[in-house]
Write a protein that holds these residues in place. Structure first.
Motif, PDB file in Angstrom:
ATOM      1  N   GLN A  13       0.837  -1.200   0.000  1.00  0.00           N
ATOM      2  CA  GLN A  13       0.000   0.000   0.000  1.00  0.00           C
ATOM      3  C   GLN A  13       0.875   1.254   0.000  1.00  0.00           C
ATOM      4  O   GLN A  13       0.583   2.217  -0.702  1.00  0.00           O
ATOM      5  CB  GLN A  13      -0.941   0.012   1.206  1.00  0.00           C
ATOM      6  CG  GLN A  13      -1.872   1.213   1.229  1.00  0.00           C
ATOM      7  CD  GLN A  13      -2.784   1.252   0.007  1.00  0.00           C
ATOM      8  OE1 GLN A  13      -3.420   0.254  -0.329  1.00  0.00           O
ATOM      9  NE2 GLN A  13      -2.841   2.394  -0.671  1.00  0.00           N
ATOM     10  N   LEU A  14       1.948   1.245   0.769  1.00  0.00           N
ATOM     11  CA  LEU A  14       2.881   2.361   0.764  1.00  0.00           C
ATOM     12  C   LEU A  14       3.437   2.589  -0.637  1.00  0.00           C
ATOM     13  O   LEU A  14       3.523   3.716  -1.116  1.00  0.00           O
ATOM     14  CB  LEU A  14       4.015   2.116   1.761  1.00  0.00           C
ATOM     15  CG  LEU A  14       5.116   3.168   1.805  1.00  0.00           C
ATOM     16  CD1 LEU A  14       4.552   4.534   2.194  1.00  0.00           C
ATOM     17  CD2 LEU A  14       6.204   2.737   2.778  1.00  0.00           C
ATOM     18  N   SER A  15       3.783   1.515  -1.312  1.00  0.00           N
ATOM     19  CA  SER A  15       4.287   1.606  -2.677  1.00  0.00           C
ATOM     20  C   SER A  15       3.234   2.206  -3.605  1.00  0.00           C
ATOM     21  O   SER A  15       3.542   3.083  -4.421  1.00  0.00           O
ATOM     22  CB  SER A  15       4.710   0.216  -3.166  1.00  0.00           C
ATOM     23  OG  SER A  15       5.220   0.287  -4.472  1.00  0.00           O
ATOM     24  N   ARG A  16       1.989   1.768  -3.471  1.00  0.00           N
ATOM     25  CA  ARG A  16       0.908   2.326  -4.300  1.00  0.00           C
ATOM     26  C   ARG A  16       0.713   3.810  -3.998  1.00  0.00           C
ATOM     27  O   ARG A  16       0.511   4.613  -4.911  1.00  0.00           O
ATOM     28  CB  ARG A  16      -0.393   1.555  -4.083  1.00  0.00           C
ATOM     29  CG  ARG A  16      -0.398   0.158  -4.687  1.00  0.00           C
ATOM     30  CD  ARG A  16      -1.758  -0.484  -4.639  1.00  0.00           C
ATOM     31  NE  ARG A  16      -2.233  -0.765  -3.290  1.00  0.00           N
ATOM     32  CZ  ARG A  16      -2.006  -1.893  -2.622  1.00  0.00           C
ATOM     33  NH1 ARG A  16      -1.297  -2.856  -3.170  1.00  0.00           N
ATOM     34  NH2 ARG A  16      -2.496  -2.065  -1.409  1.00  0.00           N
ATOM     35  N   ASN A  17       0.776   4.175  -2.717  1.00  0.00           N
ATOM     36  CA  ASN A  17       0.618   5.579  -2.335  1.00  0.00           C
ATOM     37  C   ASN A  17       1.718   6.437  -2.945  1.00  0.00           C
ATOM     38  O   ASN A  17       1.454   7.534  -3.439  1.00  0.00           O
ATOM     39  CB  ASN A  17       0.640   5.729  -0.811  1.00  0.00           C
ATOM     40  CG  ASN A  17      -0.554   5.106  -0.133  1.00  0.00           C
ATOM     41  OD1 ASN A  17      -1.529   4.717  -0.772  1.00  0.00           O
ATOM     42  ND2 ASN A  17      -0.466   4.978   1.174  1.00  0.00           N
ATOM     43  N   MET A  18       2.952   5.948  -2.896  1.00  0.00           N
ATOM     44  CA  MET A  18       4.068   6.700  -3.469  1.00  0.00           C
ATOM     45  C   MET A  18       3.916   6.837  -4.978  1.00  0.00           C
ATOM     46  O   MET A  18       4.216   7.884  -5.544  1.00  0.00           O
ATOM     47  CB  MET A  18       5.401   6.042  -3.125  1.00  0.00           C
ATOM     48  CG  MET A  18       5.783   6.200  -1.679  1.00  0.00           C
ATOM     49  SD  MET A  18       7.455   5.643  -1.263  1.00  0.00           S
ATOM     50  CE  MET A  18       7.554   4.040  -2.003  1.00  0.00           C
ATOM     51  N   ALA A  29      10.317  10.300  -3.864  1.00  0.00           N
ATOM     52  CA  ALA A  29      10.112   8.866  -4.044  1.00  0.00           C
ATOM     53  C   ALA A  29      10.845   8.328  -5.268  1.00  0.00           C
ATOM     54  O   ALA A  29      10.927   7.121  -5.454  1.00  0.00           O
ATOM     55  CB  ALA A  29       8.624   8.555  -4.156  1.00  0.00           C
ATOM     56  N   ALA A  30      11.394   9.192  -6.092  1.00  0.00           N
ATOM     57  CA  ALA A  30      12.055   8.776  -7.329  1.00  0.00           C
ATOM     58  C   ALA A  30      13.489   8.314  -7.109  1.00  0.00           C
ATOM     59  O   ALA A  30      14.226   8.116  -8.066  1.00  0.00           O
ATOM     60  CB  ALA A  30      12.016   9.903  -8.345  1.00  0.00           C
ATOM     61  N   LEU A  31      13.895   8.137  -5.873  1.00  0.00           N
ATOM     62  CA  LEU A  31      15.239   7.617  -5.587  1.00  0.00           C
ATOM     63  C   LEU A  31      15.398   6.211  -6.156  1.00  0.00           C
ATOM     64  O   LEU A  31      14.420   5.494  -6.359  1.00  0.00           O
ATOM     65  CB  LEU A  31      15.456   7.541  -4.067  1.00  0.00           C
ATOM     66  CG  LEU A  31      15.524   8.850  -3.297  1.00  0.00           C
ATOM     67  CD1 LEU A  31      15.486   8.575  -1.802  1.00  0.00           C
ATOM     68  CD2 LEU A  31      16.776   9.599  -3.659  1.00  0.00           C
ATOM     69  N   ASP A  32      16.614   5.804  -6.364  1.00  0.00           N
ATOM     70  CA  ASP A  32      16.919   4.424  -6.725  1.00  0.00           C
ATOM     71  C   ASP A  32      17.868   3.916  -5.645  1.00  0.00           C
ATOM     72  O   ASP A  32      19.086   4.136  -5.724  1.00  0.00           O
ATOM     73  CB  ASP A  32      17.554   4.355  -8.114  1.00  0.00           C
ATOM     74  CG  ASP A  32      17.786   2.919  -8.569  1.00  0.00           C
ATOM     75  OD1 ASP A  32      17.412   1.977  -7.834  1.00  0.00           O
ATOM     76  OD2 ASP A  32      18.346   2.732  -9.658  1.00  0.00           O
ATOM     77  N   ARG A  33      17.297   3.282  -4.621  1.00  0.00           N
ATOM     78  CA  ARG A  33      18.077   2.850  -3.457  1.00  0.00           C
ATOM     79  C   ARG A  33      17.586   1.494  -2.950  1.00  0.00           C
ATOM     80  O   ARG A  33      16.400   1.177  -3.053  1.00  0.00           O
ATOM     81  CB  ARG A  33      17.928   3.833  -2.292  1.00  0.00           C
ATOM     82  CG  ARG A  33      18.342   5.255  -2.568  1.00  0.00           C
ATOM     83  CD  ARG A  33      19.867   5.376  -2.603  1.00  0.00           C
ATOM     84  NE  ARG A  33      20.277   6.759  -2.707  1.00  0.00           N
ATOM     85  CZ  ARG A  33      20.410   7.433  -3.840  1.00  0.00           C
ATOM     86  NH1 ARG A  33      20.165   6.844  -4.989  1.00  0.00           N
ATOM     87  NH2 ARG A  33      20.793   8.691  -3.839  1.00  0.00           N
ATOM     88  N   SER A  34      18.507   0.736  -2.387  1.00  0.00           N
ATOM     89  CA  SER A  34      18.109  -0.490  -1.703  1.00  0.00           C
ATOM     90  C   SER A  34      17.414  -0.097  -0.402  1.00  0.00           C
ATOM     91  O   SER A  34      17.712   0.938   0.194  1.00  0.00           O
ATOM     92  CB  SER A  34      19.327  -1.377  -1.422  1.00  0.00           C
ATOM     93  OG  SER A  34      20.288  -0.695  -0.643  1.00  0.00           O
ATOM     94  N   GLY A  53       9.645   5.558  -7.997  1.00  0.00           N
ATOM     95  CA  GLY A  53       8.534   5.950  -7.146  1.00  0.00           C
ATOM     96  C   GLY A  53       7.757   4.809  -6.540  1.00  0.00           C
ATOM     97  O   GLY A  53       6.650   5.000  -6.043  1.00  0.00           O
ATOM     98  N   ARG A  54       8.338   3.607  -6.557  1.00  0.00           N
ATOM     99  CA  ARG A  54       7.667   2.429  -5.989  1.00  0.00           C
ATOM    100  C   ARG A  54       8.676   1.594  -5.212  1.00  0.00           C
ATOM    101  O   ARG A  54       9.878   1.700  -5.431  1.00  0.00           O
ATOM    102  CB  ARG A  54       7.076   1.553  -7.090  1.00  0.00           C
ATOM    103  CG  ARG A  54       5.945   2.207  -7.863  1.00  0.00           C
ATOM    104  CD  ARG A  54       5.261   1.195  -8.754  1.00  0.00           C
ATOM    105  NE  ARG A  54       4.588   0.180  -7.968  1.00  0.00           N
ATOM    106  CZ  ARG A  54       3.284   0.189  -7.672  1.00  0.00           C
ATOM    107  NH1 ARG A  54       2.528   1.162  -8.089  1.00  0.00           N
ATOM    108  NH2 ARG A  54       2.754  -0.776  -6.972  1.00  0.00           N
ATOM    109  N   ILE A  55       8.162   0.742  -4.350  1.00  0.00           N
ATOM    110  CA  ILE A  55       8.999  -0.261  -3.683  1.00  0.00           C
ATOM    111  C   ILE A  55       8.866  -1.528  -4.511  1.00  0.00           C
ATOM    112  O   ILE A  55       7.772  -2.060  -4.665  1.00  0.00           O
ATOM    113  CB  ILE A  55       8.544  -0.505  -2.231  1.00  0.00           C
ATOM    114  CG1 ILE A  55       8.563   0.790  -1.445  1.00  0.00           C
ATOM    115  CG2 ILE A  55       9.435  -1.564  -1.576  1.00  0.00           C
ATOM    116  CD1 ILE A  55       7.895   0.704  -0.083  1.00  0.00           C
ATOM    117  N   GLN A  56       9.973  -1.983  -5.070  1.00  0.00           N
ATOM    118  CA  GLN A  56       9.952  -3.118  -5.991  1.00  0.00           C
ATOM    119  C   GLN A  56      10.785  -4.279  -5.462  1.00  0.00           C
ATOM    120  O   GLN A  56      11.637  -4.108  -4.597  1.00  0.00           O
ATOM    121  CB  GLN A  56      10.501  -2.676  -7.350  1.00  0.00           C
ATOM    122  CG  GLN A  56       9.740  -1.532  -7.957  1.00  0.00           C
ATOM    123  CD  GLN A  56      10.342  -1.074  -9.271  1.00  0.00           C
ATOM    124  OE1 GLN A  56      11.228  -1.702  -9.848  1.00  0.00           O
ATOM    125  NE2 GLN A  56       9.860   0.057  -9.765  1.00  0.00           N
TER     126      GLN A  56
END
Length: 115
Positions: A13-18, A29-34, A53-56
């Motif tokens: 849900q956090l990923s969808r919100n972002m 949210a556009a970072l590329d980080r572990s 912008g998502r948690i993948q």
């Protein structure tokens, strides 16, 4: 106490919100980080990648994280669910030690918009 599936759903849900965010929040949210999220009361860690912008690529493993992620969170299962549901304010939870956040200084500056 929330269970592992409820925690996974909260992260999704956090990923969808972002992903739906705009403006400064979208930029942050556009970072590329572990990323790792240690759930202290369940003794498990969710790891993934904050990208586009998502948690993948979220995986779950028992115990502490094996590798040190660039952005590290630690909290109880109930606090994770409450944060995502909007029932717990991140800043006050962090100030009281209920949520721990570790990251590089630049990342912390960008993430403050999300929090």
């Amino acid at each position: 106490m929330a269970n592992a599936e409820e925690c996974r759903e909260a992260l999704e849900q956090l990923s969808r919100n972002m992903a739906k965010s705009t403006g400064d929040v979208r930029k942050a949210a556009a970072l590329d980080r572990s990323l790792s999220c240690r759930i202290t009361d369940l003794d498990l860690t969710f790891t993934g990648r904050l990208r586009d912008g998502r948690i993948q690529d979220v995986t779950t493993a028992p115990g502490a994280p094996v590798e040190k992620a660039e952005i590290r969170l630690a909290m109880s299962s109930d606090d994770l669910v409450a944060l995502v549901d909007g029932r717990l304010d991140f800043a006050s939870a962090w100030a009281r030690g209920r949520v721990k956040l570790e990251a590089g200084f630049r990342d912390l500056l960008r993430l403050r918009t999300l929090l």
